[in-house]
Scaffold this motif. Structure first.
Motif, PDB file in Angstrom:
ATOM      1  N   GLN A 209       0.809  -1.219   0.000  1.00  0.00           N
ATOM      2  CA  GLN A 209       0.000   0.000   0.000  1.00  0.00           C
ATOM      3  C   GLN A 209       0.842   1.269   0.000  1.00  0.00           C
ATOM      4  O   GLN A 209       0.314   2.371  -0.054  1.00  0.00           O
ATOM      5  CB  GLN A 209      -0.944   0.004   1.209  1.00  0.00           C
TER       6      GLN A 209
ATOM      7  N   LYS B  49      -3.726   5.229  -2.303  1.00  0.00           N
ATOM      8  CA  LYS B  49      -3.999   4.525  -3.557  1.00  0.00           C
ATOM      9  C   LYS B  49      -5.503   4.293  -3.706  1.00  0.00           C
ATOM     10  O   LYS B  49      -6.201   3.991  -2.731  1.00  0.00           O
ATOM     11  CB  LYS B  49      -3.271   3.186  -3.587  1.00  0.00           C
ATOM     12  N   VAL B  50      -5.994   4.429  -4.923  1.00  0.00           N
ATOM     13  CA  VAL B  50      -7.418   4.285  -5.204  1.00  0.00           C
ATOM     14  C   VAL B  50      -7.944   2.929  -4.751  1.00  0.00           C
ATOM     15  O   VAL B  50      -9.045   2.825  -4.206  1.00  0.00           O
ATOM     16  CB  VAL B  50      -7.693   4.503  -6.712  1.00  0.00           C
ATOM     17  N   ASP B  51      -7.147   1.882  -4.937  1.00  0.00           N
ATOM     18  CA  ASP B  51      -7.618   0.544  -4.578  1.00  0.00           C
ATOM     19  C   ASP B  51      -7.422   0.209  -3.102  1.00  0.00           C
ATOM     20  O   ASP B  51      -7.806  -0.864  -2.647  1.00  0.00           O
ATOM     21  CB  ASP B  51      -6.953  -0.519  -5.451  1.00  0.00           C
ATOM     22  N   ASN B  52      -6.888   1.138  -2.319  1.00  0.00           N
ATOM     23  CA  ASN B  52      -6.679   0.903  -0.894  1.00  0.00           C
ATOM     24  C   ASN B  52      -7.931   1.354  -0.129  1.00  0.00           C
ATOM     25  O   ASN B  52      -7.959   2.395   0.515  1.00  0.00           O
ATOM     26  CB  ASN B  52      -5.430   1.647  -0.408  1.00  0.00           C
ATOM     27  N   VAL B  53      -8.960   0.536  -0.240  1.00  0.00           N
ATOM     28  CA  VAL B  53     -10.260   0.874   0.345  1.00  0.00           C
ATOM     29  C   VAL B  53     -10.162   1.019   1.857  1.00  0.00           C
ATOM     30  O   VAL B  53     -10.758   1.934   2.442  1.00  0.00           O
ATOM     31  CB  VAL B  53     -11.311  -0.189  -0.049  1.00  0.00           C
TER      32      VAL B  53
ATOM     33  N   ARG C 294      -8.672   4.392   2.708  1.00  0.00           N
ATOM     34  CA  ARG C 294      -9.625   5.450   2.375  1.00  0.00           C
ATOM     35  C   ARG C 294     -10.693   5.549   3.463  1.00  0.00           C
ATOM     36  O   ARG C 294     -11.066   6.651   3.868  1.00  0.00           O
ATOM     37  CB  ARG C 294     -10.236   5.195   1.000  1.00  0.00           C
TER      38      ARG C 294
ATOM     39  N   ARG D 288      -8.359  12.902  -7.434  1.00  0.00           N
ATOM     40  CA  ARG D 288      -7.571  11.718  -7.762  1.00  0.00           C
ATOM     41  C   ARG D 288      -6.312  12.185  -8.484  1.00  0.00           C
ATOM     42  O   ARG D 288      -6.359  13.096  -9.307  1.00  0.00           O
ATOM     43  CB  ARG D 288      -8.343  10.798  -8.699  1.00  0.00           C
TER      44      ARG D 288
END
Length: 177
Positions: free
Chosen positions: A50, A141-145, A148, A161
């Motif tokens: 991450q 990172k966008v995919d690091n839910v 977030r 973004r």
């Protein structure tokens, strides 16, 4: 009816309870005595995955970075603890009226709900010690839910973004290599 549903998600009570039961995080300035433990945490595969730089960091390079970081006036490196046990690292890079925060936890403590309280404690410390700071940013990172969600739970709002490229990945603007 419909207008209330548009502004309420029905999970307010759960958020209040979670906030009331959140662990009390204490912060202290990092010292060189923290360097090796922070290195182990930072090099954990999930933390690296991450991170902005997912490469494993050699200990000698980390120790040099850690010592240089501790000497900087434009950076704060903090250790968060709960109940006397260290649980995570916060780094703030200061630039004028803004700061960029980076956070990672002891991998054995992930999933315990420590990220948001750690970030909130850091925000309070920045407000108390750096009154010129008007904005704290985090790059996630966008995919690091999970991260977030943690930042949102700590009161951060998502604004934009980023689009990034490693210039070594392409040679032309038309998509050709």
């Amino acid at each position: 009816g419909a207008s209330a549903a548009a502004i309420a998600d029905g999970r307010g009570l759960a958020r209040v309870v979670r906030r009331l039961l959140a662990p009390r995080v204490e912060l202290r300035a990092a010292t060189m005595a923290d360097a090796e433990r922070a290195w182990v945490w930072r090099n954990h595969p999930e933390t690296r995955r991450q991170s902005g730089d997912p490469a494993e960091i050699p200990l000698d390079r980390h120790l040099a970075w850690f010592a240089a970081t501790l000497a900087r006036d434009d950076r704060a490196l903090l250790i968060g603890s709960v109940g006397g046990r260290d649980v995570g690292v916060l780094r703030y890079d200061f630039d004028g009226d803004r700061a960029v925060v980076s956070v990672y936890l002891d991998p054995s403590r992930q999933g315990e709900g420590l990220g948001a309280p750690l970030l909130r404690a850091g925000t309070r410390l920045v407000a108390a010690t750096r009154p010129a700071i008007r904005r704290v940013e985090a790059v996630v990172k966008v995919d690091n839910v999970a991260s977030r969600r943690v930042f949102a739970a700590a009161g951060y709002r998502e604004e934009t973004r980023l689009f990034v490229i490693d210039p070594r990945e392409t040679t032309g603007g038309d998509g050709s290599r």
